[in-house]
Design an enzyme around this catalytic site. Sequence first.
Site, PDB file in Angstrom:
ATOM      1  N   GLN A  25      15.972  22.554  25.297  1.00  0.00           N
ATOM      2  CA  GLN A  25      15.950  21.910  26.619  1.00  0.00           C
ATOM      3  C   GLN A  25      17.343  21.792  27.232  1.00  0.00           C
ATOM      4  OE1 GLN A  25      13.322  18.482  25.199  1.00  0.00           O
ATOM      5  NE2 GLN A  25      12.645  18.764  27.309  1.00  0.00           N
TER       6      GLN A  25
ATOM      7  N   HIS B 154       5.655  16.722  19.787  1.00  0.00           N
ATOM      8  CA  HIS B 154       6.028  17.317  21.083  1.00  0.00           C
ATOM      9  C   HIS B 154       7.395  18.009  20.969  1.00  0.00           C
ATOM     10  CE1 HIS B 154       6.486  16.937  25.679  1.00  0.00           C
ATOM     11  NE2 HIS B 154       7.669  17.305  25.267  1.00  0.00           N
ATOM     12  N   GLU B 155       8.356  17.317  20.356  1.00  0.00           N
ATOM     13  CA  GLU B 155       9.709  17.885  20.210  1.00  0.00           C
ATOM     14  C   GLU B 155       9.713  19.058  19.236  1.00  0.00           C
ATOM     15  OE1 GLU B 155      11.668  17.004  22.431  1.00  0.00           O
ATOM     16  OE2 GLU B 155      10.527  15.229  23.000  1.00  0.00           O
TER      17      GLU B 155
ATOM     18  N   GLY C 260      12.613  11.665  23.957  1.00  0.00           N
ATOM     19  CA  GLY C 260      12.850  12.780  23.046  1.00  0.00           C
ATOM     20  C   GLY C 260      13.486  13.942  23.797  1.00  0.00           C
TER      21      GLY C 260
ATOM     22  N   HIS D 184       8.755  22.172  20.893  1.00  0.00           N
ATOM     23  CA  HIS D 184       9.830  22.787  21.694  1.00  0.00           C
ATOM     24  C   HIS D 184      10.609  23.808  20.862  1.00  0.00           C
ATOM     25  CE1 HIS D 184      10.012  20.971  25.641  1.00  0.00           C
ATOM     26  NE2 HIS D 184       9.935  19.749  25.173  1.00  0.00           N
TER      27      HIS D 184
ATOM     28  N   CYS E 101       7.469  15.417  30.039  1.00  0.00           N
ATOM     29  CA  CYS E 101       8.525  16.203  29.417  1.00  0.00           C
ATOM     30  C   CYS E 101       9.717  16.239  30.367  1.00  0.00           C
ATOM     31  CB  CYS E 101       8.006  17.613  29.149  1.00  0.00           C
ATOM     32  SG  CYS E 101       9.232  18.692  28.396  1.00  0.00           S
ATOM     33  N   LEU E 102      10.907  16.070  29.830  1.00  0.00           N
ATOM     34  CA  LEU E 102      12.100  16.092  30.684  1.00  0.00           C
ATOM     35  C   LEU E 102      12.300  17.459  31.333  1.00  0.00           C
ATOM     36  CD1 LEU E 102      14.634  13.976  28.573  1.00  0.00           C
ATOM     37  CD2 LEU E 102      13.376  13.284  30.617  1.00  0.00           C
TER      38      LEU E 102
END
Length: 181
Positions: free
Chosen positions: A51, A137-138, A46, A141, A95-96
């Site tokens: 991000q 989660h996304e 994701g 963000h 998380c990226l």
Amino acid sequence: MTLRPILIHPDPRLKKVCEPVPEVNDEIRKLADDMLATMYDAPGIGLAGPQVGVMKRIFVMDCVKDKEAAPEPMVLINPEISWTSEETNVYEEGCLSIPDQYAEVTRPSEVRMKWLGLDGQSHEEQFDALWATCAQHEFDHLNGKLFIDYLGPMKRKMITRKMEKLKRERARAGATKDPIL
Ligand code: ZN
């Protein structure tokens, strides 16, 4: 398609509430393509607008676990949560924007979301298992919330310090043009 650099926590852009996407146009379609390419390249399941430094309410995901299976890329624009289950699930999340750090987070095990697709149409779907965790989660963000915000202050501080160190190291490597190993 262009791979976009992924912002690493701490970054003020990862703490902001994003703006709705006013219309699905070529710019948004290009952004979605770039975000999917960046996510698959990372690799991740994701990726949300902020991000990659785009403060818009858009995220992409693909939670197909089986590497042999066909990919299922999804693009959610202006997503809204219309329902969450009372039942919860615990997943070890990463998380990226917080590389190599993982922690258990409890969330509703199922979630129903409404969003605008790249086709400009309204979509609604219920997600479960990893798809539900990833979607939430996304979605977080887009409201400036990270998975570490669910952890205790000690753990959160520890992870943030590690990320500050990582960013210093990366900046130094970039400045001296040393290869990043
Ligand atoms: Zn994330």
